[in-house]
Design an enzyme around this catalytic site. Structure first.
Site, PDB file in Angstrom:
ATOM      1  N   GLY A 184       5.542  30.268   7.865  1.00  0.00           N
ATOM      2  CA  GLY A 184       4.160  30.433   8.678  1.00  0.00           C
ATOM      3  C   GLY A 184       3.512  28.984   8.542  1.00  0.00           C
ATOM      4  O   GLY A 184       4.032  28.188   8.024  1.00  0.00           O
ATOM      5  N   GLY A 185       2.592  29.049   9.469  1.00  0.00           N
ATOM      6  CA  GLY A 185       1.639  28.158   9.229  1.00  0.00           C
ATOM      7  C   GLY A 185       2.088  26.893   9.987  1.00  0.00           C
ATOM      8  O   GLY A 185       1.642  25.680   9.838  1.00  0.00           O
ATOM      9  N   ASP A 209       8.508  39.909   8.347  1.00  0.00           N
ATOM     10  CA  ASP A 209       9.232  38.573   8.174  1.00  0.00           C
ATOM     11  C   ASP A 209      10.416  38.833   7.012  1.00  0.00           C
ATOM     12  O   ASP A 209      10.139  38.637   5.964  1.00  0.00           O
ATOM     13  CB  ASP A 209       8.799  37.455   8.273  1.00  0.00           C
ATOM     14  CG  ASP A 209       7.984  37.147   9.752  1.00  0.00           C
ATOM     15  OD1 ASP A 209       8.713  37.158  10.688  1.00  0.00           O
ATOM     16  OD2 ASP A 209       6.523  36.936   9.429  1.00  0.00           O
ATOM     17  N   ASP A 238       6.373  34.651  18.690  1.00  0.00           N
ATOM     18  CA  ASP A 238       6.066  34.531  17.257  1.00  0.00           C
ATOM     19  C   ASP A 238       6.150  32.850  16.736  1.00  0.00           C
ATOM     20  O   ASP A 238       6.990  32.045  16.860  1.00  0.00           O
ATOM     21  CB  ASP A 238       7.306  35.177  16.456  1.00  0.00           C
ATOM     22  CG  ASP A 238       7.286  35.263  14.896  1.00  0.00           C
ATOM     23  OD1 ASP A 238       5.986  34.789  14.554  1.00  0.00           O
ATOM     24  OD2 ASP A 238       8.089  35.691  14.576  1.00  0.00           O
ATOM     25  N   HIS A 250       4.126  43.092  11.750  1.00  0.00           N
ATOM     26  CA  HIS A 250       5.431  42.271  11.728  1.00  0.00           C
ATOM     27  C   HIS A 250       5.807  41.722  10.326  1.00  0.00           C
ATOM     28  O   HIS A 250       5.067  41.270   9.562  1.00  0.00           O
ATOM     29  CB  HIS A 250       4.957  41.214  12.771  1.00  0.00           C
ATOM     30  CG  HIS A 250       5.955  40.087  12.988  1.00  0.00           C
ATOM     31  ND1 HIS A 250       6.920  40.359  13.967  1.00  0.00           N
ATOM     32  CD2 HIS A 250       6.396  38.954  12.255  1.00  0.00           C
ATOM     33  CE1 HIS A 250       7.890  39.289  14.071  1.00  0.00           C
ATOM     34  NE2 HIS A 250       7.628  38.510  12.990  1.00  0.00           N
ATOM     35  N   HIS A 309      11.433  41.785  11.549  1.00  0.00           N
ATOM     36  CA  HIS A 309      12.137  40.480  12.370  1.00  0.00           C
ATOM     37  C   HIS A 309      13.095  39.822  11.172  1.00  0.00           C
ATOM     38  O   HIS A 309      12.675  39.490  10.358  1.00  0.00           O
ATOM     39  CB  HIS A 309      11.085  39.484  12.570  1.00  0.00           C
ATOM     40  CG  HIS A 309      11.549  38.051  12.891  1.00  0.00           C
ATOM     41  ND1 HIS A 309      10.737  37.054  12.999  1.00  0.00           N
ATOM     42  CD2 HIS A 309      12.687  37.855  13.290  1.00  0.00           C
ATOM     43  CE1 HIS A 309      11.365  35.975  13.488  1.00  0.00           C
ATOM     44  NE2 HIS A 309      12.556  36.497  13.708  1.00  0.00           N
ATOM     45  N   MET A 312      13.452  37.149   5.114  1.00  0.00           N
ATOM     46  CA  MET A 312      14.364  35.704   5.348  1.00  0.00           C
ATOM     47  C   MET A 312      15.223  35.970   4.233  1.00  0.00           C
ATOM     48  O   MET A 312      14.878  36.252   2.892  1.00  0.00           O
ATOM     49  CB  MET A 312      13.460  34.911   5.207  1.00  0.00           C
ATOM     50  CG  MET A 312      12.251  34.756   6.024  1.00  0.00           C
ATOM     51  SD  MET A 312      11.382  33.374   5.890  1.00  0.00           S
ATOM     52  CE  MET A 312       9.892  33.547   6.990  1.00  0.00           C
ATOM     53  N   MET A 358      10.877  32.544  19.508  1.00  0.00           N
ATOM     54  CA  MET A 358      10.217  31.787  18.375  1.00  0.00           C
ATOM     55  C   MET A 358       9.717  30.535  19.138  1.00  0.00           C
ATOM     56  O   MET A 358       9.998  29.650  19.859  1.00  0.00           O
ATOM     57  CB  MET A 358      11.261  31.257  17.410  1.00  0.00           C
ATOM     58  CG  MET A 358      11.920  32.261  16.646  1.00  0.00           C
ATOM     59  SD  MET A 358      10.787  33.462  15.580  1.00  0.00           S
ATOM     60  CE  MET A 358       9.918  32.117  14.755  1.00  0.00           C
ATOM     61  N   SER A 362       1.519  39.017  11.153  1.00  0.00           N
ATOM     62  CA  SER A 362       2.701  38.870  10.239  1.00  0.00           C
ATOM     63  C   SER A 362       2.332  38.762   8.794  1.00  0.00           C
ATOM     64  O   SER A 362       1.275  37.996   8.475  1.00  0.00           O
ATOM     65  CB  SER A 362       3.102  37.649  10.588  1.00  0.00           C
ATOM     66  OG  SER A 362       4.088  37.269   9.444  1.00  0.00           O
ATOM     67  N   MET A 397      15.531  37.407   9.693  1.00  0.00           N
ATOM     68  CA  MET A 397      16.060  36.197   9.739  1.00  0.00           C
ATOM     69  C   MET A 397      17.056  35.855   8.558  1.00  0.00           C
ATOM     70  O   MET A 397      16.960  35.176   7.675  1.00  0.00           O
ATOM     71  CB  MET A 397      14.852  35.182   9.562  1.00  0.00           C
ATOM     72  CG  MET A 397      14.026  34.955  10.687  1.00  0.00           C
ATOM     73  SD  MET A 397      12.351  34.236  10.303  1.00  0.00           S
ATOM     74  CE  MET A 397      11.342  35.863   9.847  1.00  0.00           C
TER      75      MET A 397
HETATM   76  C1  DX5 Z   1       8.327  32.522  11.045  1.00  0.00           C
HETATM   77  C2  DX5 Z   1       7.832  34.084  11.139  1.00  0.00           C
HETATM   78  C3  DX5 Z   1       6.624  34.218  11.898  1.00  0.00           C
HETATM   79  C4  DX5 Z   1       5.452  33.876  10.938  1.00  0.00           C
HETATM   80  C5  DX5 Z   1       4.423  33.247  11.783  1.00  0.00           C
HETATM   81  O1  DX5 Z   1       9.568  32.195  10.779  1.00  0.00           O
HETATM   82  O2  DX5 Z   1       8.928  34.439  12.008  1.00  0.00           O
HETATM   83  O3  DX5 Z   1       6.411  35.653  12.045  1.00  0.00           O
HETATM   84  O4  DX5 Z   1       5.002  34.549  10.007  1.00  0.00           O
HETATM   85  O5  DX5 Z   1       3.366  32.810  11.176  1.00  0.00           O
HETATM   86  P1  DX5 Z   1       2.052  31.977  11.661  1.00  0.00           P
HETATM   87  O6  DX5 Z   1       1.388  32.987  12.694  1.00  0.00           O
HETATM   88  O7  DX5 Z   1       1.600  31.362  10.577  1.00  0.00           O
HETATM   89  O8  DX5 Z   1       2.803  30.716  12.724  1.00  0.00           O
HETATM   90 ZN    ZN Z   2       8.591  36.617  12.390  1.00  0.00          ZN
END
Ligand code: DX5
Ligand code: ZN
Length: 213
Positions: A143-144, A33, A174, A31, A64, A35, A136, A7, A66
């Site tokens: 992330g994190g 993201d 994910d 990947h 992806h 948002m 999910m 990602s 969101m």
């Molecule tokens: C969160 C995203 C993920 C995110 C995953 O909403 O959809 O793709 O980047 O990040 P890690 O691997 O840090 O959990």
């Molecule tokens: Zn994602």
């Protein structure tokens, strides 16, 4: 073999070409993201970055979404050369079946995503129209975060239904994925693993990807 989709959310945006090199040489998918600050309490990237990455990517992009009302933007992402997969959240779309079909008509793999607090059974009516499900394993938005252990049972339940109906639907997981849980996820039935922090915050991203395989 399980596919790895790093990602880019966790990448260094001042040195995005380094991340591109890692994915092009060691992983399977980019990947991305997206948002909107409405569906999730965070804002990430949009068309300019997706187009720039697509222009230099040697692996397909896995977008992806969101965002609320993904039907307003999904076709624009699907039309970008290099985008191979587009997913959106079941909770965010008034007519998921229609959007899945229109993504397939646009020649990308169509995916439905759900957050950890929704029952996987809610996906079942749409499985015929899906090429993949994005499960999910953290709440979408950041992330994190810490991996939610209940994900294993959800993968197994989904896999069982897919097998029972003889469908060809991949399961993508994910959030909070790392070499610590990648084997257990693959053993449970995951086909694609998304990992941001574990890959791009590591000193040697390519080694992390190799160990997740
Ligand atoms: C969160 C995203 C993920 C995110 C995953 O909403 O959809 O793709 O980047 O990040 P890690 O691997 O840090 O959990
Ligand atoms: Zn994602």
């Amino acid at each position: 073999m399980v596919k790895i989709a790093p990602s880019l959310l966790a990448a260094d945006y001042l040195h995005l070409s380094d991340a591109l090199e890692v994915v092009n040489s060691s992983a399977d998918l980019f990947h991305m993201d997206i948002m909107d600050g409405v569906f999730v309490p965070n804002i990430s990237i949009g068309f300019p970055i997706v187009e720039a990455v697509a222009g230099a990517a040697e692996k397909p992009l896995d977008v992806h979404l969101m965002i609320v009302n993904p039907q307003n933007y999904a076709s624009r992402f699907a039309a970008i050369k290099g985008v191979g997969m587009v997913s959106f959240h079941l909770e965010a779309c008034p007519d998921p079946g229609e959007l899945l079909c229109s993504l397939r008509r646009a020649n990308v793999k169509a995916g439905l995503a759900i957050n950890p607090d929704r029952n996987v059974e809610e996906l079942f009516p749409y499985l015929e129209h899906c090429d993949f499900i994005l499960l999910m394993s953290v709440f979408a938005g950041f992330g994190g975060q810490k991996f939610i252990e209940g994900t294993y049972d959800r993968i197994r339940a989904l896999k069982k239904e897919i097998s029972k109906r003889c469908l060809n639907v991949e399961i993508e997981v994910d959030g909070g994925v790392s070499p610590l849980n990648s084997k257990a996820l693959a053993d449970s039935g995951a086909d694609i693993l998304v990992a941001g922090t574990a890959v791009f915050r590591a000193e040697h991203p390519a080694e992390v990807i190799a160990s997740m395989r």
